[in-house]
Motif scaffolding. Structure first.
Motif, PDB file in Angstrom:
ATOM      1  N   ILE A   5       0.854  -1.185   0.000  1.00 54.53           N
ATOM      2  CA  ILE A   5       0.000   0.000   0.000  1.00 54.53           C
ATOM      3  C   ILE A   5       0.891   1.236   0.000  1.00 54.53           C
ATOM      4  O   ILE A   5       1.816   1.336   0.797  1.00 54.53           O
ATOM      5  CB  ILE A   5      -0.937   0.000   1.230  1.00 54.53           C
ATOM      6  N   ILE A   6       0.580   2.171  -0.888  1.00 53.58           N
ATOM      7  CA  ILE A   6       1.331   3.417  -0.997  1.00 53.58           C
ATOM      8  C   ILE A   6       0.483   4.527  -0.375  1.00 53.58           C
ATOM      9  O   ILE A   6      -0.706   4.655  -0.678  1.00 53.58           O
ATOM     10  CB  ILE A   6       1.615   3.769  -2.473  1.00 53.58           C
ATOM     11  N   ALA A   7       1.096   5.323   0.486  1.00 59.89           N
ATOM     12  CA  ALA A   7       0.399   6.450   1.107  1.00 59.89           C
ATOM     13  C   ALA A   7       1.382   7.595   1.285  1.00 59.89           C
ATOM     14  O   ALA A   7       2.548   7.380   1.593  1.00 59.89           O
ATOM     15  CB  ALA A   7      -0.184   6.044   2.457  1.00 59.89           C
ATOM     16  N   ALA A  11      -0.492  14.035  -0.902  1.00 63.56           N
ATOM     17  CA  ALA A  11      -1.704  13.906  -1.719  1.00 63.56           C
ATOM     18  C   ALA A  11      -2.866  13.761  -0.746  1.00 63.56           C
ATOM     19  O   ALA A  11      -2.670  13.387   0.419  1.00 63.56           O
ATOM     20  CB  ALA A  11      -1.614  12.699  -2.646  1.00 63.56           C
ATOM     21  N   PRO A  12      -4.080  14.065  -1.191  1.00 59.86           N
ATOM     22  CA  PRO A  12      -5.219  13.971  -0.261  1.00 59.86           C
ATOM     23  C   PRO A  12      -5.376  12.574   0.332  1.00 59.86           C
ATOM     24  O   PRO A  12      -5.179  11.573  -0.361  1.00 59.86           O
ATOM     25  CB  PRO A  12      -6.423  14.308  -1.152  1.00 59.86           C
ATOM     26  N   ALA A  13      -5.721  12.531   1.596  1.00 60.24           N
ATOM     27  CA  ALA A  13      -6.023  11.260   2.244  1.00 60.24           C
ATOM     28  C   ALA A  13      -7.253  10.655   1.587  1.00 60.24           C
ATOM     29  O   ALA A  13      -8.113  11.375   1.058  1.00 60.24           O
ATOM     30  CB  ALA A  13      -6.280  11.490   3.731  1.00 60.24           C
ATOM     31  N   ALA A  14      -7.335   9.346   1.589  1.00 63.77           N
ATOM     32  CA  ALA A  14      -8.490   8.670   1.017  1.00 63.77           C
ATOM     33  C   ALA A  14      -9.769   9.134   1.704  1.00 63.77           C
ATOM     34  O   ALA A  14      -9.807   9.274   2.926  1.00 63.77           O
ATOM     35  CB  ALA A  14      -8.328   7.160   1.166  1.00 63.77           C
ATOM     36  N   ILE A  15     -10.807   9.397   0.909  1.00 59.04           N
ATOM     37  CA  ILE A  15     -12.091   9.828   1.470  1.00 59.04           C
ATOM     38  C   ILE A  15     -13.113   8.697   1.377  1.00 59.04           C
ATOM     39  O   ILE A  15     -14.302   8.928   1.404  1.00 59.04           O
ATOM     40  CB  ILE A  15     -12.608  11.118   0.791  1.00 59.04           C
ATOM     41  N   GLY A  16     -12.614   7.481   1.289  1.00 58.70           N
ATOM     42  CA  GLY A  16     -13.487   6.324   1.205  1.00 58.70           C
ATOM     43  C   GLY A  16     -12.693   5.068   1.507  1.00 58.70           C
ATOM     44  O   GLY A  16     -11.594   5.127   2.070  1.00 58.70           O
ATOM     45  N   THR A  17     -13.221   3.962   1.080  1.00 60.88           N
ATOM     46  CA  THR A  17     -12.605   2.668   1.356  1.00 60.88           C
ATOM     47  C   THR A  17     -11.647   2.288   0.226  1.00 60.88           C
ATOM     48  O   THR A  17     -11.912   1.385  -0.568  1.00 60.88           O
ATOM     49  CB  THR A  17     -13.687   1.586   1.519  1.00 60.88           C
ATOM     50  N   TYR A  18     -10.544   3.005   0.143  1.00 59.62           N
ATOM     51  CA  TYR A  18      -9.526   2.734  -0.866  1.00 59.62           C
ATOM     52  C   TYR A  18      -8.178   3.252  -0.377  1.00 59.62           C
ATOM     53  O   TYR A  18      -8.098   4.002   0.584  1.00 59.62           O
ATOM     54  CB  TYR A  18      -9.891   3.381  -2.216  1.00 59.62           C
ATOM     55  N   GLN A  20      -4.427   5.202  -1.583  1.00 56.68           N
ATOM     56  CA  GLN A  20      -3.964   6.137  -2.605  1.00 56.68           C
ATOM     57  C   GLN A  20      -3.378   5.382  -3.796  1.00 56.68           C
ATOM     58  O   GLN A  20      -3.563   5.786  -4.945  1.00 56.68           O
ATOM     59  CB  GLN A  20      -2.920   7.096  -2.038  1.00 56.68           C
ATOM     60  N   ALA A  21      -2.672   4.294  -3.514  1.00 57.08           N
ATOM     61  CA  ALA A  21      -2.112   3.450  -4.571  1.00 57.08           C
ATOM     62  C   ALA A  21      -1.764   2.091  -3.991  1.00 57.08           C
ATOM     63  O   ALA A  21      -1.567   1.955  -2.783  1.00 57.08           O
ATOM     64  CB  ALA A  21      -0.882   4.094  -5.193  1.00 57.08           C
ATOM     65  N   VAL A  22      -1.671   1.120  -4.880  1.00 59.30           N
ATOM     66  CA  VAL A  22      -1.267  -0.225  -4.503  1.00 59.30           C
ATOM     67  C   VAL A  22      -0.200  -0.673  -5.506  1.00 59.30           C
ATOM     68  O   VAL A  22      -0.393  -0.559  -6.722  1.00 59.30           O
ATOM     69  CB  VAL A  22      -2.454  -1.215  -4.529  1.00 59.30           C
ATOM     70  N   ARG A  23       0.916  -1.151  -4.966  1.00 58.06           N
ATOM     71  CA  ARG A  23       1.993  -1.663  -5.818  1.00 58.06           C
ATOM     72  C   ARG A  23       1.985  -3.181  -5.764  1.00 58.06           C
ATOM     73  O   ARG A  23       1.953  -3.777  -4.682  1.00 58.06           O
ATOM     74  CB  ARG A  23       3.348  -1.125  -5.360  1.00 58.06           C
ATOM     75  N   ASN A  57      -1.385  15.937  -7.419  1.00 59.25           N
ATOM     76  CA  ASN A  57      -1.698  14.833  -6.513  1.00 59.25           C
ATOM     77  C   ASN A  57      -1.189  13.506  -7.071  1.00 59.25           C
ATOM     78  O   ASN A  57      -0.601  12.698  -6.342  1.00 59.25           O
ATOM     79  CB  ASN A  57      -3.203  14.765  -6.250  1.00 59.25           C
ATOM     80  N   LEU A  58      -1.405  13.270  -8.362  1.00 59.61           N
ATOM     81  CA  LEU A  58      -0.904  12.035  -8.981  1.00 59.61           C
ATOM     82  C   LEU A  58       0.621  11.990  -8.901  1.00 59.61           C
ATOM     83  O   LEU A  58       1.202  10.933  -8.625  1.00 59.61           O
ATOM     84  CB  LEU A  58      -1.360  11.928 -10.433  1.00 59.61           C
ATOM     85  N   GLN A  59       1.253  13.122  -9.135  1.00 56.25           N
ATOM     86  CA  GLN A  59       2.714  13.186  -9.064  1.00 56.25           C
ATOM     87  C   GLN A  59       3.205  12.833  -7.669  1.00 56.25           C
ATOM     88  O   GLN A  59       4.178  12.090  -7.508  1.00 56.25           O
ATOM     89  CB  GLN A  59       3.180  14.590  -9.454  1.00 56.25           C
ATOM     90  N   ALA A  60       2.536  13.335  -6.642  1.00 54.23           N
ATOM     91  CA  ALA A  60       2.929  13.038  -5.260  1.00 54.23           C
ATOM     92  C   ALA A  60       2.809  11.547  -4.962  1.00 54.23           C
ATOM     93  O   ALA A  60       3.688  10.959  -4.317  1.00 54.23           O
ATOM     94  CB  ALA A  60       2.077  13.847  -4.286  1.00 54.23           C
ATOM     95  N   VAL A  61       1.738  10.922  -5.430  1.00 53.98           N
ATOM     96  CA  VAL A  61       1.559   9.484  -5.203  1.00 53.98           C
ATOM     97  C   VAL A  61       2.608   8.696  -5.981  1.00 53.98           C
ATOM     98  O   VAL A  61       3.194   7.741  -5.456  1.00 53.98           O
ATOM     99  CB  VAL A  61       0.123   9.043  -5.570  1.00 53.98           C
ATOM    100  N   ALA A  62       2.879   9.100  -7.221  1.00 51.26           N
ATOM    101  CA  ALA A  62       3.901   8.423  -8.026  1.00 51.26           C
ATOM    102  C   ALA A  62       5.256   8.475  -7.323  1.00 51.26           C
ATOM    103  O   ALA A  62       5.970   7.464  -7.240  1.00 51.26           O
ATOM    104  CB  ALA A  62       3.989   9.057  -9.412  1.00 51.26           C
TER     105      ALA A  62
END
Length: 126
Positions: A5-7, A11-18, A20-23, A57-62
């Motif tokens: 799990i990537i956090a 980038a914004p914290a998840a606002i639901g049941t997900y 930010q990214a999964v590797r 936001n996508l750049q931060a997660v990447a």
């Protein structure tokens, strides 16, 4: 194969049941990002600011996953008004260079939190 799990607070914290990214292996699946400011969790104003914020936001997660937007192989863009598609292209050119990732752009009725644009991505880190 194990998943990681990537956090990132950048980038914004998840606002639901997900997540930010999964590797999984060398592939990173990034969840959709909308124009939320990660510090305030408030939507930025206007389509242009939202498009920039989505790519930031996508750049931060990447980067949190050990890559960059240059590693993105697939991008999905969702717009509540396809009339803003040219604006997405203009801004995207500031974040991506050739060869560009594969991409889909879809018009949708609405997005979470009243967002005007959302994008998710798949990134390969080899």
């Amino acid at each position: 194969m194990a998943k990681t799990i990537i956090a990132t607070p950048n980038a914004p914290a998840a606002i639901g049941t997900y997540s930010q990214a999964v590797r999984v292996g060398d592939t990173v699946y990034m969840s959709g990002q909308i124009g939320l400011d990660p510090q305030t969790m408030q939507m930025v104003d206007g389509i242009d600011a939202q498009i920039v914020r989505v790519f930031e936001n996508l750049q931060a997660v990447a980067e949190a996953a050990g890559g960059s937007l240059a590693n993105v192989v697939k991008l999905n863009v969702f717009l509540t008004d396809l009339g803003n598609f040219a604006r997405v292209n203009e801004t995207m050119a500031k974040y991506f260079s050739e060869p560009y990732p594969a991409r889909a752009a879809v018009g949708v009725k609405e997005l979470p939190r009243g967002a005007l644009v959302e994008a998710d991505a798949v990134m390969f880190i080899g």
